[in-house]
Design an enzyme around this catalytic site. Structure first.
Site, PDB file in Angstrom:
ATOM      1  NE  ARG A 246      -3.906  -1.805   2.398  1.00 36.33           N
ATOM      2  CZ  ARG A 246      -5.027  -1.666   1.311  1.00 36.33           C
ATOM      3  NH1 ARG A 246      -5.215  -0.653   0.623  1.00 36.33           N
ATOM      4  NH2 ARG A 246      -5.899  -2.871   1.502  1.00 36.33           N
TER       5      ARG A 246
ATOM      6  CG  ASN B 206     -14.817   8.543   0.426  1.00 28.99           C
ATOM      7  OD1 ASN B 206     -14.839   8.351  -0.749  1.00 28.99           O
ATOM      8  ND2 ASN B 206     -15.483   7.731   1.334  1.00 28.99           N
TER       9      ASN B 206
ATOM     10  CG  HIS C 177     -19.365   5.314   3.198  1.00 29.39           C
ATOM     11  ND1 HIS C 177     -18.525   4.491   2.931  1.00 29.39           N
ATOM     12  CD2 HIS C 177     -20.332   4.939   4.001  1.00 29.39           C
ATOM     13  CE1 HIS C 177     -18.827   3.153   3.473  1.00 29.39           C
ATOM     14  NE2 HIS C 177     -19.939   3.632   4.145  1.00 29.39           N
TER      15      HIS C 177
ATOM     16  CG  ASP D  83     -15.854   4.132   5.256  1.00 29.36           C
ATOM     17  OD1 ASP D  83     -15.425   5.206   4.421  1.00 29.36           O
ATOM     18  OD2 ASP D  83     -16.097   3.096   5.137  1.00 29.36           O
TER      19      ASP D  83
END
Ligand code: GRF
Length: 215
Positions: free
Chosen positions: A61, A103, A105, A141
């Protein structure tokens, strides 16, 4: 004018909603971690520069995020807009861009973080579901919420019908959040969105829009 790059992984319908909104933002490029992302072609057709940073070419990653950061830094955008970007970013990556990564979600966070949010909502028996635009922090999140839209969960819903209803709401709130950002109306402190100036909201529904059920 503030500038953004949009990161996608697939279909790119949120990206398209952002492009369609005619926002006062300089969209520097669309970057995908998948070379076959359908949204890349959509962006190209609109004359937006595209770039692929394939995660499959990286063993870790950290290595992928390093390559992604290098591609982003060449464009020096003000904000990084994740729109259906299906990779978890490392803390190291996020630390380079504090309060600069957004972001969307497909749930009313903090409910149903992670994957398969519509399945989670149906399994939970929730009657209200929705979508959230938030700043990204290293806790998955969980960053400061900018705007949410709620939709009803109907008796005969399956994952596909619920996903369609939520996606329509996503296409409404992401351009809305980016417009507030472009206009410099989002006030932030270290941990939270503290205000969106000039926003008229119903009492008790701070920073949120509640969509009226339409079925
Ligand atoms: C959206 O529901 C987004 O919220 C989720 O993945 C979906 C991507 O759709 N994380 P698209 O690529 O924007 O069409």
């Amino acid at each position: 004018m503030k500038s953004i790059v949009i990161l996608i992984s697939g279909r790119g319908s949120n990206m398209e909603a952002i492009l369609d909104a005619g926002l006062p933002l300089d969209i520097k490029a669309v970057i995908s971690n998948r070379p076959d992302a359908v949204g890349l072609e959509t962006a190209r057709r609109r004359g937006i520069a595209t770039c692929v940073v394939a995660h499959t070419a990286h063993a870790s990653r950290e290595s992928f995020d390093g390559a992604l950061a290098a591609a982003i830094d060449e464009l020096s955008p003000d904000y990084i807009v994740l729109a259906g970007f299906m990779r978890v970013l490392t803390g190291g990556f996020l630390a380079r861009y504090p309060q600069r990564v957004l972001n969307i979600h497909p749930s009313l966070l903090p409910a149903f973080a992670g994957l398969h949010t519509h399945r989670q909502a149906l399994a939970s028996g929730a009657k209200i579901h929705g979508a959230t635009v938030h700043f990204v922090t290293s806790k998955l999140d969980h960053g400061p919420i900018i705007v949410q839209a709620a939709v009803p969960v109907l008796r005969n819903d399956d994952e596909a019908t619920l996903a369609r209803r939520v996606l329509a709401a996503e296409h409404r709130i992401y351009p809305q959040a980016l417009r507030w950002l472009a206009e410099g109306r989002i006030g932030l402190d270290a941990n939270d969105v503290v205000e969106i100036s000039g926003l008229i909201v119903s009492p008790g529904i701070e920073n949120q829009e509640l969509l009226v059920p339409w079925e």
